[in-house]
Design an enzyme around this catalytic site. Structure first.
Site, short mmCIF file in Angstrom:
data_model
loop_
_atom_site.label_atom_id
_atom_site.label_comp_id
_atom_site.label_asym_id
_atom_site.label_seq_id
_atom_site.Cartn_x
_atom_site.Cartn_y
_atom_site.Cartn_z
N ILE A 1 -30.95 -106.55 -51.62
CA ILE A 1 -30.26 -105.30 -51.99
C ILE A 1 -31.16 -104.07 -51.59
CG2 ILE A 1 -29.01 -103.86 -53.92
CD1 ILE A 1 -28.91 -106.60 -55.45
N CYS A 2 -30.53 -102.77 -50.94
CA CYS A 2 -31.06 -101.95 -50.43
C CYS A 2 -30.52 -100.62 -51.33
CB CYS A 2 -31.08 -101.47 -48.97
SG CYS A 2 -31.92 -100.03 -48.63
N VAL A 3 -31.25 -100.40 -52.37
CA VAL A 3 -30.84 -99.26 -53.25
C VAL A 3 -32.08 -98.74 -53.90
CG1 VAL A 3 -30.31 -100.83 -55.33
CG2 VAL A 3 -29.20 -98.49 -55.20
#
Length: 128
Positions: A24-26
């Site tokens: 997840i890219c956050v």
């Protein structure tokens, strides 16, 4: 303290979730991480991210498949949404999907959505 390793176990078609690894890219799980964050806060952030992809993400530079998903998210949202629905139908549990959709239609999805996200995410690091 470093951020937890969080990833999706179910394949997800999303601009901020790697389609092969579930990574997840956050920012919340990277530069904005704080040890004071709770599991509930992380799940709410993921719920928000699922509903509203960040199409200017630079996480996937050099990854052709993710670059195409980002391009579609930016330039053809209806095709992006259609493909995401197809992936959801193909990879998500029918029971969870039906429950999630019916709750969403009634406007009471927060608890169900958090339960769905929690069922799809693997927390690889203890959170407070």
């Amino acid at each position: 303290m470093r951020p937890p390793d969080v990833k999706f176990l179910t394949p997800v078609y999303h601009a901020n979730i790697h389609c092969a690894t579930g990574q997840i890219c956050v920012d919340l799980l990277d530069s904005e991480w704080s040890p004071a964050l709770t599991v509930d806060r992380v799940l709410v952030a993921l719920q928000s991210l699922l509903a509203d992809p960040i199409s200017d993400s630079r996480c996937w530079e050099g990854d052709a498949q993710m670059h195409e998903i980002l391009r579609l998210c930016r330039n053809d949202r209806s095709a992006y949404n259609r493909t995401a629905r197809e992936w959801t139908q193909r990879h998500a549990s029918d029971t969870l999907l039906t429950s999630f959709e019916s709750q969403s239609e009634k406007g009471r999805c927060r608890t169900r959505c958090l339960m769905w996200v929690a069922a799809q995410v693997e927390l690889l690091h203890e959170l407070p």
